[in-house]
Scaffold this motif. Sequence first.
Motif, PDB file in Angstrom:
ATOM      1  N   ASN A 188      -1.597  -9.424 -11.574  1.00  0.00           N
ATOM      2  CA  ASN A 188      -1.103  -9.474 -12.938  1.00  0.00           C
ATOM      3  C   ASN A 188      -1.463 -10.802 -13.586  1.00  0.00           C
ATOM      4  N   TRP A 217      -7.855  -9.800 -23.362  1.00  0.00           N
ATOM      5  CA  TRP A 217      -8.426 -10.368 -22.155  1.00  0.00           C
ATOM      6  C   TRP A 217      -9.911 -10.073 -22.069  1.00  0.00           C
ATOM      7  N   ALA A 263      -9.561  -5.788 -22.125  1.00  0.00           N
ATOM      8  CA  ALA A 263      -8.485  -5.068 -22.797  1.00  0.00           C
ATOM      9  C   ALA A 263      -7.940  -5.945 -23.904  1.00  0.00           C
ATOM     10  N   THR A 272      -4.009  -0.424 -28.416  1.00  0.00           N
ATOM     11  CA  THR A 272      -4.729  -1.060 -27.311  1.00  0.00           C
ATOM     12  C   THR A 272      -6.158  -0.553 -27.206  1.00  0.00           C
ATOM     13  N   TYR A 290      -9.587  -0.643 -24.385  1.00  0.00           N
ATOM     14  CA  TYR A 290      -9.985  -0.926 -23.018  1.00  0.00           C
ATOM     15  C   TYR A 290     -11.477  -0.711 -22.820  1.00  0.00           C
ATOM     16  N   PHE A 350      -6.275  -0.736 -15.583  1.00  0.00           N
ATOM     17  CA  PHE A 350      -5.669  -1.915 -16.192  1.00  0.00           C
ATOM     18  C   PHE A 350      -4.786  -1.500 -17.360  1.00  0.00           C
ATOM     19  N   ILE A 409      -2.736  -3.381 -20.691  1.00  0.00           N
ATOM     20  CA  ILE A 409      -2.371  -4.552 -21.477  1.00  0.00           C
ATOM     21  C   ILE A 409      -1.061  -4.240 -22.199  1.00  0.00           C
ATOM     22  N   LEU A 447      -1.608  -8.542 -18.584  1.00  0.00           N
ATOM     23  CA  LEU A 447      -2.624  -7.618 -18.089  1.00  0.00           C
ATOM     24  C   LEU A 447      -2.256  -7.243 -16.667  1.00  0.00           C
ATOM     25  N   TYR A 474     -11.132 -14.783 -15.926  1.00  0.00           N
ATOM     26  CA  TYR A 474     -10.491 -14.019 -16.982  1.00  0.00           C
ATOM     27  C   TYR A 474      -9.946 -14.973 -18.039  1.00  0.00           C
ATOM     28  N   CYS A 522      -7.938 -15.385 -21.851  1.00  0.00           N
ATOM     29  CA  CYS A 522      -7.114 -14.850 -22.921  1.00  0.00           C
ATOM     30  C   CYS A 522      -7.719 -15.293 -24.248  1.00  0.00           C
TER      31      CYS A 522
END
Length: 125
Positions: free
Chosen positions: A19, A36, A49, A58, A60, A68, A70, A81, A94, A96
Amino acid sequence: QVQLVESGGGSGQVGGSLNLSCAASEYTYRRNHMGWFRQAPGKEREGVATIDTGIGTTYYADSVKGRFTISQDNAKNTVYLQMHNLKPEDTAMYYCAAADGWVASPLRAFAYEYWGQGTQVTVSS
């Protein structure tokens, strides 16, 4: 001052879960889109996402759909995430990100003005 602070990530096993969290300064959280992205060595940064923080829509990448999720916590100005059924190809840094205003391409990095420092996710078998 726009601030995005990621946490979580680390090492996971194939088929396992990890996570990520992204805490945003309130000013940042008022931006329309957050999400992300990830970047593996030698590859371009790709959208994973994203979420319209105003209405909750959302988006993806095909590669993570069904695995995944979000989500957001408005009270904490935080975007999450959840990553399940991890695969080796999920290994990457990863990031943000947050964008001002309406975003025509929610999964394209160029649409986002603000970025966190990144957190590493490594998936091994």
